[in-house]
Design a protein around this motif. Structure first.
Motif, PDB file in Angstrom:
ATOM      1  N   LYS A 100       0.827  -1.212   0.000  1.00  0.00           N
ATOM      2  CA  LYS A 100       0.000   0.000   0.000  1.00  0.00           C
ATOM      3  C   LYS A 100       0.862   1.264   0.000  1.00  0.00           C
ATOM      4  N   ASP A 101       2.117   1.132   0.433  1.00  0.00           N
ATOM      5  CA  ASP A 101       2.973   2.313   0.594  1.00  0.00           C
ATOM      6  C   ASP A 101       3.901   2.552  -0.595  1.00  0.00           C
ATOM      7  N   VAL A 102       3.850   1.672  -1.602  1.00  0.00           N
ATOM      8  CA  VAL A 102       4.769   1.832  -2.730  1.00  0.00           C
ATOM      9  C   VAL A 102       4.041   2.422  -3.931  1.00  0.00           C
ATOM     10  N   ASP A 103       4.833   2.844  -4.930  1.00  0.00           N
ATOM     11  CA  ASP A 103       4.273   3.509  -6.109  1.00  0.00           C
ATOM     12  C   ASP A 103       4.366   2.655  -7.368  1.00  0.00           C
ATOM     13  N   TRP A 104       5.189   1.597  -7.285  1.00  0.00           N
ATOM     14  CA  TRP A 104       5.318   0.681  -8.438  1.00  0.00           C
ATOM     15  C   TRP A 104       5.598  -0.702  -7.893  1.00  0.00           C
ATOM     16  N   ILE A 105       4.845  -1.677  -8.377  1.00  0.00           N
ATOM     17  CA  ILE A 105       5.019  -3.077  -7.992  1.00  0.00           C
ATOM     18  C   ILE A 105       5.433  -3.853  -9.236  1.00  0.00           C
ATOM     19  N   VAL A 106       6.597  -4.506  -9.181  1.00  0.00           N
ATOM     20  CA  VAL A 106       7.107  -5.279 -10.320  1.00  0.00           C
ATOM     21  C   VAL A 106       7.097  -6.755  -9.959  1.00  0.00           C
ATOM     22  N   GLU A 107       6.396  -7.547 -10.735  1.00  0.00           N
ATOM     23  CA  GLU A 107       6.354  -9.008 -10.517  1.00  0.00           C
ATOM     24  C   GLU A 107       7.471  -9.664 -11.312  1.00  0.00           C
ATOM     25  N   VAL A 108       8.294 -10.491 -10.616  1.00  0.00           N
ATOM     26  CA  VAL A 108       9.413 -11.187 -11.267  1.00  0.00           C
ATOM     27  C   VAL A 108       9.469 -12.617 -10.728  1.00  0.00           C
ATOM     28  N   ILE A 109       8.325 -13.301 -10.694  1.00  0.00           N
ATOM     29  CA  ILE A 109       8.290 -14.668 -10.155  1.00  0.00           C
ATOM     30  C   ILE A 109       8.412 -15.681 -11.289  1.00  0.00           C
ATOM     31  N   VAL A 110       8.274 -16.941 -10.959  1.00  0.00           N
ATOM     32  CA  VAL A 110       8.426 -18.033 -11.915  1.00  0.00           C
ATOM     33  C   VAL A 110       7.476 -17.864 -13.102  1.00  0.00           C
TER      34      VAL A 110
END
Length: 802
Positions: A100-110
């Protein structure tokens, strides 16, 4: 929609790719939350410590390991080691509320679609509107992975495909989903280009997007063509490297570096996901490749792949795979006469010559090029809207010098299409239509240096889009902005009263001619301009002085000429330093030896982030001769107050060690950390913007009321420092850490940087230090072992420690 400005980010997945993306975000000042799954079992070490599965140390283990491993990588993913503290490890269970506190979420999972869907549903539960979310998938469907999320979430979602390693690879593919808002796409384009320093292309949601789709097709076809022609791996690599405008690692060495498992995964993804029958057939891999996977012959990561490095009695040897026998044999050097001719002709003319050649290398190059061009043209507009995004993707993602359509222009579109038709090939309708309209090239350049590309959609030429922050020196010259110039250098008008001193000597090495041009440029700049940038747009800023000329002069006994050359260089540096107008150095990539001395004498440095700077003269048996010793001494001692009794030795020692140990900063930020650059110096993350940014720095210096620096006497350690450093060097020699010649050079450096054998804490002039530096340089030029070092560097490209 109120988008958040990206000031804090979260990376989901702490594997190599996730951790290195987090590292690059940390590089540009963005705090990162790095999350991964919670382990289900304790390690043996954790059991010994008495930890449980509920211990935070255990629950964050994967993210902590991902973070710590950043410091172990061969290619440093961080500009400075200290930047690692900007990364906070966590896990998917305890820390999801922090999203909730970030401005960008990057997914780098399998790369598993069902797992990605599940994760994005969890992300949305902790997501606040305005936060951008993206996936770093290398080829799975962007639309499918958020098909179960809300429309508002999808408006903030897109693909951001980084290439590995993220710090160094320029390409970033942006892939919008069907619902991505224009605002999000435009913001991310600007953010990734300006803040992250990336070359951004826009791809469509198709299997493996642009670069991998084309690059892996080329690799698969190369393998199949090699089998068909019964050629060796080494023979193919000799053809598919620099002769075709590709990196020296060519096809199979690149394959080993990337990893065969990665290559196979991408190829299989395209085969499974593509609806094109040609793709399904083409991406069916040869049997020997499957055997390599079974035998764990994956490349560098398993120490064996298409090549294998082994240790023998005479040192290391590289073996090549005989793919028919599936065993390694000594590497053989192929001989293709055409390749020496193409090298002399230059890239574009050489490539045309190669594909038109009738010999084995020419036929291989033609068949590979033909197939790749036809395949690529057929993919527009499926994978991208235009040829610009395709060509940029291949140049920035695979380090090709020419993209597919630029390659087609180089070999001649009309002639090559006729040849393809004669060989029974089907020409893509978009290319055929372009030729029928009378257009015979994909790109054209106008007299003012602006470029246009053929747009398949509108069936007309459009101007190549370029950021206003990109200054092109070749284009400015075509716009009559060349003030003066010769074979060694140019002075170009950048506008707004700022000019650019450009070096374009052979191999970007400082020559007597360029030194003469510095004086001419300064005279013109001081008379008619308000500031000057020292920069260029070659592969490297400057690799140092032309040591070949130094060796020839020394061996020929031309001591007066050599003395004059060094004196002129020193005087030119002083003229720049004390110029009436601000002089801004704009280094990038290799900035070594004399190249570093140039920027050290500029009033301010505005460097590209990827600047590798150091005084490396020790490697050729010399010391800095253009004032580098003096400038580093000043930098390391200028913060000391004159009215305090501070021992200068530790500060001077830093300068001494930097020169004697040939310390090279591996980024501009590290150059600041090492003291090579001042805190007031500037850094541009995107090298394309460097000249624009350096120009603005010069303008700002004038607005601040620039005044030339005053020459001040310099306090030196004198005989006390010389004796101290010599004693340390002697201990190094007794410990056999250095050679006799290393000791001799180090002693000369100690003599110069301490001001010679004079009274301790004496004050000397800059000219005095330059004079003793020049004398020491000439003494070392008279040493046979120095000549051996220079000759070895010129013939092998590697330093000799004799």
């Amino acid at each position: 929609m109120a988008l958040k400005e990206i000031k804090k980010a979260a990376v989901m997945g702490a594997g190599v790719m996730g951790a290195t993306i987090a590292a690059h975000l940390a590089n540009v000042g963005i705090p990162v939350l790095l999350l991964d799954i919670v382990p289900r079992e304790l390690t043996e070490e954790e059991q010994k410590k008495g930890l449980t599965l509920e211990s935070p140390e255990v629950r964050n283990r994967l993210a902590v390991n991902g973070k710590n491993d950043l410091l172990k990588q061969k290619l440093n993913p961080l500009y400075r080691k200290s930047y690692i503290e900007r990364i906070t490890p966590g896990n998917f269970e305890d820390d999801m509320d922090k999203l909730k506190d970030v401005d960008w979420i990057v997914e780098v999972i399998v790369e598993n679609m069902e797992i990605k869907k599940k994760v994005f549903k969890q992300v949305e539960e902790n997501w606040t509107e305005g936060t951008i979310v993206s996936s770093n998938t290398s080829g799975l469907s962007i639309n499918e992975m958020v098909s179960e999320n809300s429309p508002e979430f999808r408006r903030h979602f897109l693909g951001t495909h980084f290439f590995n390693p993220p710090r160094y690879m320029r390409l970033l593919e942006l892939i919008p989903c069907q619902d991505t808002s224009e605002e999000v796409l435009n913001y991310m384009h600007r953010f990734c280009e300006k803040t992250l320093g990336k070359g951004v292309v826009f791809a469509k949601d198709t299997p493996n997007f642009i670069a991998n789709r084309i690059g892996i097709y080329g690799m698969v076809y190369t393998i199949k063509l090699m089998e068909q022609k019964n050629m060796s791996i080494e023979a193919v690599d000799a053809i598919t490297g620099p002769p075709m405008g590709h990196p020296k690692s060519a096809s199979f060495r690149t394959g080993d570096m990337v990893g065969l498992d990665t290559f196979v995964h991408v190829a299989r993804t395209i085969r499974e996901k593509s609806d094109d029958p040609e793709d399904k057939e083409m991406f069916e891999l040869p049997e020997f490749v499957n055997k390599m996977i079974e035998n764990n012959m994956l490349g560098d990561k398993t120490q064996q792949g298409f090549y294998k490095k082994v240790k023998g009695e005479s040192g290391s040897e590289i073996l090549a795979l005989d793919y028919e026998k599936m065993e390694y044999r000594p590497r053989q050097k192929p001989k293709f006469d055409i390749l020496s001719k193409t090298k002399q002709a230059g890239l574009k003319d050489g490539l045309k010559m190669l594909v038109e050649s009738e010999d084995e290398a020419g036929q291989f190059a033609w068949n590979l090029t033909k197939r790749l061009l036809l395949y690529t043209a057929k993919l527009i507009p499926e994978i991208a809207d235009d040829i610009i995004n395709v060509d940029r993707a291949m140049r920035w993602g695979f380090n090709w010098e020419l993209g597919p359509f630029e390659t087609w222009d180089a070999i001649g579109v009309k002639e090559s299409v006729e040849r393809m038709k004669n060989e029974g090939e089907e020409i893509p309708a978009n290319v055929q239509e372009m030729l029928e309209k009378g257009f015979e090239s994909f790109y054209k350049e106008k007299e003012d240096g602006t470029f246009y590309y053929y747009d398949f959609a509108s069936k007309e030429y459009k101007q190549v889009p370029i950021s206003p922050e990109i200054i092109s020196l070749p284009s400015l010259k075509k716009q009559n902005k060349l003030i003066k110039g010769d074979d060694e250098g140019s002075l170009v008008d950048l506008g707004d009263g700022i000019c650019c001193l450009e070096m374009h000597t052979q191999r970007q090495a400082i020559s007597p001619g360029f030194i003469d041009f510095i004086y001419e440029a300064l005279e013109e700049a001081e008379k008619n301009y308000t500031g000057m940038v020292v920069g260029n747009q070659e592969n490297h800023f400057c690799v140092g002085a032309n040591v070949g000329l130094v060796m020839m002069a020394a061996q020929g006994g031309e001591w007066d000429m050599l003395n004059s050359f060094i004196k002129k260089f020193q005087d030119a540096m002083m003229a720049m330093k004390y110029s009436k107008i601000p002089v801004v150095g704009a280094p990038f990539q290799m900035t070594l030896g004399g190249g570093m001395e140039i920027v050290l004498h500029c009033n301010r440095i505005h460097a590209a982030a990827e600047t590798y700077m150091g005084q490396v003269e020790m490697g050729v048996g010399l010391l800095p001769g253009g004032g580098g010793n003096k400038e580093l001494l000043i930098r390391f001692t200028e913060g000391l107050r004159e009215d305090t009794k501070v021992d200068m030795l530790p500060y001077v020692q830093k300068a001494f060690e930097a020169i004697a140990m040939s310390t090279v900063a591996t980024s501009a930020r590290q150059a600041q950390e090492l003291g090579f650059m001042r805190p007031t110096d500037k850094v541009s993350i995107n090298q394309d913007f460097l000249l624009h940014d350096a120009k603005n720095t010069a303008l700002a210096m004038n607005l601040e009321g620039f005044e030339p620096p005053e020459q001040k006497p310099i306090k030196v350690l004198g005989e006390y420092g010389v004796a101290t450093f010599k004693a340390g060097v002697q201990n190094m020699r007794w410990g056999e850490y250095i050679s006799d010649h290393d000791q001799k050079i180090a002693n000369e450096i100690a003599f110069v940087i301490c001001g010679g054998n004079i009274k301790p804490n004496s004050y000397v002039s800059e000219q005095y230090l330059l004079d003793i530096e020049r004398e020491a340089f000439l003494r070392l030029c008279g040493e046979e072992k120095t000549m051996d070092r220079i000759n070895h560097m010129l013939t092998t490209g590697k330093p000799l420690r004799n």
